[in-house]
Design an enzyme around this catalytic site. Structure first.
Site, PDB file in Angstrom:
ATOM      1  CG  HIS A 275       5.463   3.295   4.151  1.00 43.76           C
ATOM      2  ND1 HIS A 275       4.497   2.939   4.136  1.00 43.76           N
ATOM      3  CD2 HIS A 275       6.006   2.201   3.424  1.00 43.76           C
ATOM      4  CE1 HIS A 275       4.479   1.745   3.896  1.00 43.76           C
ATOM      5  NE2 HIS A 275       5.128   1.464   3.416  1.00 43.76           N
TER       6      HIS A 275
ATOM      7  CG  HIS B  48       8.135   0.611   1.043  1.00 39.69           C
ATOM      8  ND1 HIS B  48       8.259  -0.397   2.535  1.00 39.69           N
ATOM      9  CD2 HIS B  48       9.603   0.887   1.042  1.00 39.69           C
ATOM     10  CE1 HIS B  48       9.188  -0.323   2.828  1.00 39.69           C
ATOM     11  NE2 HIS B  48      10.110  -0.134   2.480  1.00 39.69           N
TER      12      HIS B  48
ATOM     13  CG  ASP C  69       3.455  -1.661  -2.207  1.00 35.62           C
ATOM     14  OD1 ASP C  69       4.493  -0.439  -1.295  1.00 35.62           O
ATOM     15  OD2 ASP C  69       3.187  -2.108  -1.295  1.00 35.62           O
ATOM     16  CG  HIS C  70       2.617   2.486   0.890  1.00 34.38           C
ATOM     17  ND1 HIS C  70       1.724   2.075   1.456  1.00 34.38           N
ATOM     18  CD2 HIS C  70       3.127   0.533   0.648  1.00 34.38           C
ATOM     19  CE1 HIS C  70       1.641   0.368   1.565  1.00 34.38           C
ATOM     20  NE2 HIS C  70       2.415   0.249   1.326  1.00 34.38           N
TER      21      HIS C  70
ATOM     22  CG  HIS D 135       7.511  -1.480   6.569  1.00 37.53           C
ATOM     23  ND1 HIS D 135       7.555  -2.562   6.540  1.00 37.53           N
ATOM     24  CD2 HIS D 135       7.295  -0.527   5.823  1.00 37.53           C
ATOM     25  CE1 HIS D 135       7.056  -2.836   5.063  1.00 37.53           C
ATOM     26  NE2 HIS D 135       7.263  -1.320   4.764  1.00 37.53           N
TER      27      HIS D 135
ATOM     28  CG  ASP E 135       2.727  -1.853   4.244  1.00 36.83           C
ATOM     29  OD1 ASP E 135       1.534  -2.037   3.904  1.00 36.83           O
ATOM     30  OD2 ASP E 135       3.560  -1.357   3.638  1.00 36.83           O
TER      31      ASP E 135
ATOM     32  CG  HIS F 249      -0.485  -4.736   1.918  1.00 36.57           C
ATOM     33  ND1 HIS F 249       0.203  -5.084   0.110  1.00 36.57           N
ATOM     34  CD2 HIS F 249       0.707  -4.258   2.560  1.00 36.57           C
ATOM     35  CE1 HIS F 249       1.226  -3.990   0.655  1.00 36.57           C
ATOM     36  NE2 HIS F 249       0.975  -3.388   1.378  1.00 36.57           N
TER      37      HIS F 249
END
Ligand code: ZN
Ligand code: FE
Length: 255
Positions: A56, A58, A60-61, A114, A133, A171
């Site tokens: 996805h 985001h 942090d990905h 998400h 996530d 995570h």
């Protein structure tokens, strides 16, 4: 061929995965939050990165996408429905597509909730699920862009994979997820056992990810919202699973 999977802990609690298919030597990075630690790890292993697989959009990905692509010339694979939000995307994949990594392949599941474009990669030969996530160990992602109904439908699909499936989520949230889970499902013996096991692992500084899907089915409340024992503990016996899901997701948001 069975994948060789290495976990790279980055930022506070993110896991990036380096995944090598031995016959071709192809190497995919799943959800590179950042570039440097991933490039360093690949160099140490003597692995050449050929692909990035994003679940996805985001940061942090995907934060390492462009730098890794620039330095390795790799191909970036990501969710078609979110093509405009995946930096450097080359190959769009959609629900039920397969993606070949050398001699093995991943099936793509569209799992919105998400985010509205979230996907998961299922490598059947390696019984490995990369779910970003969407599903966490003893938890699930926050429902930011989709609806509760969508998120429950997405989790329900992942739930049908074999119980021995290794769940490579993005995570290390397991310990705090367990603190919440026991608040809604206090009499679940599998959850209590997992609480102890996870505490011991964390005390030793070890990751609790991947878990097995079978363990999640027994102890993760977000996969159990249609189970009478959990519904009863919540005073919601017989309720629609989506309503139960929404109830505990809502409680977790403010826990
Ligand atoms: Zn996310
Ligand atoms: Fe994340």
């Amino acid at each position: 061929m069975t994948l060789d999977i290495r976990q790279v802990p980055v930022l506070n609690d993110n896991y990036v995965y380096l995944v090598r298919e031995p016959e071709s030597g192809n190497v995919a990075v799943v959800d590179p939050a950042v570039a440097d630690p991933v490039l360093d790890k690949a160099a140490k292993l003597g692995w050449t990165i050929t692909h990035i697989l994003n679940t996805h959009h985001h940061g942090d990905h995907t934060g390492g996408n462009l730098e890794i692509k620039e330095k390795t010339g790799c191909t970036i694979v990501g969710p078609g429905p979110d093509k405009d939000r995946i930096p450097g995307i080359d190959v769009q994949v959609n629900d039920s597509d397969t993606f070949a990594l050398g001699a093995t392949e991943a099936k793509v599941f569209f799992v919105p909730g998400h985010t509205r474009g979230h996907i998961a990669y299922w490598f059947a030969d390696s019984i490995a699920l990369f779910c970003g996530d969407t599903l966490f160990s003893i938890g699930c992602g926050r429902v930011f862009e989709g609806t509760m109904d969508q998120m429950w439908t997405s989790l329900s699909r992942l739930r049908t994979l074999p119980p021995e499936t290794r769940v490579y989520c993005a995570h290390e949230y397991t310990q705090s997820n367990i603190q919440f889970a026991v608040s809604v499902d206090p009499n679940n013996v599998a959850l209590r056992n997992r609480e102890e096991e996870v505490k011991q692992k964390r005390d030793r500084g070890e990751p609790t990810v991947p878990s097995r899907l079978g363990e999640e089915l027994a102890a993760n409340p977000f996969l159990r919202v249609d189970q009478p024992d959990l519904q009863k503990a919540l005073g919601m016996l017989g309720a629609d699973p989506v309503a139960v899901f929404a109830e505990i997701r809502g409680r977790k948001d403010t826990f």
